[in-house]
Motif scaffolding. Structure first.
Motif, PDB file in Angstrom:
ATOM      1  N   LEU A   1       0.865  -1.187   0.040  1.00 52.79           N
ATOM      2  CA  LEU A   1       0.041  -0.066   0.066  1.00 52.79           C
ATOM      3  C   LEU A   1       0.965   1.167  -0.045  1.00 52.79           C
ATOM      4  O   LEU A   1       0.611   2.300  -0.824  1.00 52.79           O
ATOM      5  CB  LEU A   1      -0.827  -0.001   1.088  1.00 52.79           C
ATOM      6  CG  LEU A   1      -2.056   1.212   1.377  1.00 52.79           C
ATOM      7  CD1 LEU A   1      -2.737   1.286   0.073  1.00 52.79           C
ATOM      8  CD2 LEU A   1      -2.683   1.024   2.914  1.00 52.79           C
ATOM      9  N   GLY A   2       1.771   1.203   0.606  1.00 52.10           N
ATOM     10  CA  GLY A   2       2.673   2.448   0.617  1.00 52.10           C
ATOM     11  C   GLY A   2       3.508   2.624  -0.635  1.00 52.10           C
ATOM     12  O   GLY A   2       3.685   3.546  -1.159  1.00 52.10           O
ATOM     13  N   LEU A   8       2.439   3.462 -15.018  1.00 51.03           N
ATOM     14  CA  LEU A   8       2.456   3.866 -13.717  1.00 51.03           C
ATOM     15  C   LEU A   8       1.109   3.517 -13.186  1.00 51.03           C
ATOM     16  O   LEU A   8       0.925   3.007 -12.047  1.00 51.03           O
ATOM     17  CB  LEU A   8       2.593   5.466 -13.693  1.00 51.03           C
ATOM     18  CG  LEU A   8       4.143   5.893 -14.165  1.00 51.03           C
ATOM     19  CD1 LEU A   8       4.224   7.382 -14.050  1.00 51.03           C
ATOM     20  CD2 LEU A   8       4.850   5.411 -13.053  1.00 51.03           C
ATOM     21  N   ALA A   9       0.084   3.607 -14.091  1.00 52.30           N
ATOM     22  CA  ALA A   9      -1.311   3.306 -13.638  1.00 52.30           C
ATOM     23  C   ALA A   9      -1.584   1.758 -13.503  1.00 52.30           C
ATOM     24  O   ALA A   9      -2.028   1.450 -12.180  1.00 52.30           O
ATOM     25  CB  ALA A   9      -2.429   3.733 -14.620  1.00 52.30           C
ATOM     26  N   ALA A  10      -0.964   1.279 -14.199  1.00 50.93           N
ATOM     27  CA  ALA A  10      -0.843  -0.342 -13.953  1.00 50.93           C
ATOM     28  C   ALA A  10      -0.111  -0.829 -12.680  1.00 50.93           C
ATOM     29  O   ALA A  10      -0.623  -1.844 -11.993  1.00 50.93           O
ATOM     30  CB  ALA A  10      -0.263  -1.041 -15.156  1.00 50.93           C
ATOM     31  N   LEU A  11       0.919  -0.174 -12.463  1.00 52.91           N
ATOM     32  CA  LEU A  11       1.689  -0.528 -11.260  1.00 52.91           C
ATOM     33  C   LEU A  11       1.019   0.045 -10.074  1.00 52.91           C
ATOM     34  O   LEU A  11       0.897  -0.809  -8.938  1.00 52.91           O
ATOM     35  CB  LEU A  11       2.982   0.346 -11.526  1.00 52.91           C
ATOM     36  CG  LEU A  11       4.092  -0.315 -10.367  1.00 52.91           C
ATOM     37  CD1 LEU A  11       4.325  -1.608 -10.090  1.00 52.91           C
ATOM     38  CD2 LEU A  11       5.417   0.728 -10.441  1.00 52.91           C
ATOM     39  N   VAL A  60      -1.926  -1.806  -4.936  1.00 54.44           N
ATOM     40  CA  VAL A  60      -3.245  -1.611  -4.542  1.00 54.44           C
ATOM     41  C   VAL A  60      -3.966  -2.917  -4.314  1.00 54.44           C
ATOM     42  O   VAL A  60      -4.226  -3.571  -3.050  1.00 54.44           O
ATOM     43  CB  VAL A  60      -4.272  -0.520  -4.937  1.00 54.44           C
ATOM     44  CG1 VAL A  60      -5.636  -0.674  -4.267  1.00 54.44           C
ATOM     45  CG2 VAL A  60      -3.577   0.885  -5.042  1.00 54.44           C
ATOM     46  N   HIS A  61      -3.806  -3.643  -5.509  1.00 50.71           N
ATOM     47  CA  HIS A  61      -4.457  -5.173  -5.526  1.00 50.71           C
ATOM     48  C   HIS A  61      -3.814  -6.155  -4.353  1.00 50.71           C
ATOM     49  O   HIS A  61      -4.362  -6.716  -3.802  1.00 50.71           O
ATOM     50  CB  HIS A  61      -4.448  -5.734  -6.962  1.00 50.71           C
ATOM     51  CG  HIS A  61      -5.014  -7.068  -6.857  1.00 50.71           C
ATOM     52  ND1 HIS A  61      -4.340  -8.301  -6.648  1.00 50.71           N
ATOM     53  CD2 HIS A  61      -6.178  -7.650  -7.071  1.00 50.71           C
ATOM     54  CE1 HIS A  61      -4.651  -9.327  -6.693  1.00 50.71           C
ATOM     55  NE2 HIS A  61      -6.037  -8.923  -7.130  1.00 50.71           N
ATOM     56  N   THR A  77     -10.238  -1.655  -7.416  1.00 54.71           N
ATOM     57  CA  THR A  77     -10.970  -0.462  -8.236  1.00 54.71           C
ATOM     58  C   THR A  77     -10.446   0.778  -7.474  1.00 54.71           C
ATOM     59  O   THR A  77     -10.890   1.770  -8.139  1.00 54.71           O
ATOM     60  CB  THR A  77     -12.434  -0.849  -8.163  1.00 54.71           C
ATOM     61  OG1 THR A  77     -12.765  -1.110  -6.862  1.00 54.71           O
ATOM     62  CG2 THR A  77     -12.801  -1.993  -9.127  1.00 54.71           C
ATOM     63  N   VAL A  78     -10.242   0.738  -6.204  1.00 54.19           N
ATOM     64  CA  VAL A  78      -9.944   1.960  -5.567  1.00 54.19           C
ATOM     65  C   VAL A  78      -8.759   2.776  -6.128  1.00 54.19           C
ATOM     66  O   VAL A  78      -8.620   3.889  -6.190  1.00 54.19           O
ATOM     67  CB  VAL A  78      -9.479   1.651  -3.980  1.00 54.19           C
ATOM     68  CG1 VAL A  78      -8.856   3.063  -3.297  1.00 54.19           C
ATOM     69  CG2 VAL A  78     -10.526   1.072  -3.315  1.00 54.19           C
ATOM     70  N   ALA A  79      -7.981   1.939  -6.947  1.00 54.45           N
ATOM     71  CA  ALA A  79      -6.870   2.700  -7.603  1.00 54.45           C
ATOM     72  C   ALA A  79      -7.383   3.417  -8.682  1.00 54.45           C
ATOM     73  O   ALA A  79      -6.820   4.536  -8.780  1.00 54.45           O
ATOM     74  CB  ALA A  79      -5.915   1.632  -8.011  1.00 54.45           C
TER      75      ALA A  79
END
Length: 435
Positions: free
Chosen positions: A201-202, A228-231, A236-237, A244-246
């Motif tokens: 998470l961090g 960057l979005a995928a990472l 988050v997963h 989905t929060v990501a």
């Protein structure tokens, strides 16, 4: 009934012309997406209850992805965790734009849809709990299932019944759905996170921050932003929070206001234009296909399901809970602000729109899977409750709105009348509404 005056003195008053035009474009895209969603859900139901139902379930269980990264997910999980992140990214963009640059930046305009969304989520949850509080076997965990409105599904219903709902009420329905999407994602993050791993998470905030820096500099290059979005999504997963929060976190970093010297729309609007067709036309229908395929026989038969407290709580929550919650919250706003309904509208119109808000699907099915586990008996009962409640809500809304349709036609005729060369309808020809 209202009288003429400032739009801010009236509930469901006209918004600004640019906002009405923009919302109209959004609603057309979502309506097409709603038709695709309905088609995917019907196909899933037919296949799941056909002699080839085992093949449908086997397809959803196919695993793909790198096991070393703990991303060897089933196709059903990829649809729920991956594709719905796109849906929530678009919802996050829409929400941010509404409150930063849309009509809802005015607290007086924002009060109504926000209050209606809260009321329309609280009452269904209370009704569900009332049905399940005494069971004592964990059924109450699904309290959030009937709380969300599916805007694509609701707009598909509007398209099917061909009602001329006034622009202000369509905007209200869209905004209400966007707000309760945000509340739903907060509920998912806070109440349906079974385990939390702080290290991933961090680490997720590193690519998220880099993504934010790039979009604040108006960078649009997909080969920089997409990794960057995928990472961010993957971390988050891995953290245990639903992935989905990501999508929402990424959306909130995107700037809404374009630079003064730059041509064209702001970056949030640009991303909305790019990703809304992908969300409405691919992500949500594919999720619906994998999530809606409930086997009636496998759920114990329709009779057994209709006596189950989970299915009943979901169905009654969607129909009665939404109608009472949205209408009641709207009445309270009117009562405490002394605002009046816009000219030509009545409380029957509010009630019809509140019934339409009971059309739930995407987020309701997602929360059902999180609450009870994908493929469990209660998850199957949840699906039937969602489908039944949405169908009844749609039918009741159709009756109310069709009865009032001739009245809506007269209102829309006034809104669309245009006698000037500037292309702006006369009804919006004031300094406040032109902007």
């Amino acid at each position: 009934m209202g009288t003429s005056g400032s739009p801010n003195q009236h509930l469901f008053g006209r918004g600004s012309w640019p906002e009405v035009r923009r919302v109209g474009d959004i609603l057309r895209t979502e309506t097409v997406g709603g038709v695709l969603l309905l088609g995917a859900a019907v196909l899933a139901l037919i296949w799941a209850n056909s002699p080839w139902g085992d093949a449908y379930r086997a397809l959803g269980s196919v695993q793909v992805g790198p096991a070393a990264l703990h991303l060897d997910l089933t196709l059903s999980q990829w649809a729920a965790d991956g594709l719905l992140a796109i849906f929530f990214f678009v919802a996050g963009l829409e929400l941010k734009r509404e409150f930063v640059a849309g009509d809802l930046r005015d607290p007086r305009r924002a009060a109504l849809p926000v209050a209606a969304a809260v009321g329309g989520m609280a009452m269904p949850a209370l009704i569900y709990v009332a049905f399940n509080a005494s069971t004592g076997d964990g059924a109450v965990a699904g309290w959030a299932i009937p709380t969300a409105t599916d805007i694509a599904f609701a707009l598909a219903v509007l398209g099917a019944i061909s009602t001329h709902l006034p622009a202000a009420m369509r905007t209200f329905l869209l905004t209400l759905a966007v707000v309760d999407d945000l509340i739903a994602i907060l509920i998912i993050a806070l109440f349906y996170t079974t385990s939390l791993h702080l290290i991933p998470l961090g680490l997720a905030f590193i690519p998220l921050a880099l993504f934010g820096v790039l979009v604040q500099k108006r960078v649009r290059s997909w080969w920089l932003l997409l990794p960057l979005a995928a990472l961010t999504w993957a971390l988050v997963h891995a953290s245990g929070i639903h992935a989905t929060v990501a999508g929402v976190l990424l959306a909130f970093t995107v700037p809404v206001i374009r630079r003064a010297e730059g041509p064209g729309p702001g970056l949030a609007e640009h991303f909305e234009h790019r990703f809304r067709p992908l969300s409405a036309g691919v992500a949500v229908p594919v999720f619906a296909f994998f999530a809606a395929g409930v086997s009636i026989a496998g759920a114990g038969g329709l009779g057994a399901t209709l006596t189950d407290s989970v299915a009943l709580g979901v169905a009654v929550g969607l129909v009665a809970g939404k109608a009472i919650g949205v209408t009641g919250a709207t009445w309270l706003v009117q009562r405490f602000t002394r605002a009046r309904l816009a000219e030509g509208l009545s409380w029957w119109d509010v009630f019809g729109l509140a019934l339409l808000a009971g059309v739930g699907f995407t987020v309701s099915l997602l929360i059902g899977e999180l609450a009870f586990g994908t493929g469990s008996e209660r998850d199957e009962h949840t699906k039937i409750g969602v489908l039944l409640g949405s169908l009844v809500a749609a039918l009741l809304a159709t009756v109310v709105l069709r009865v009032r349709n001739r009245h809506y036609e007269r209102i829309c005729a006034v809104e669309e009348r245009d006698t000037d060369a500037d292309g702006i309808p006369d009804a919006y020809e004031t300094d406040d509404l032109r902007r």
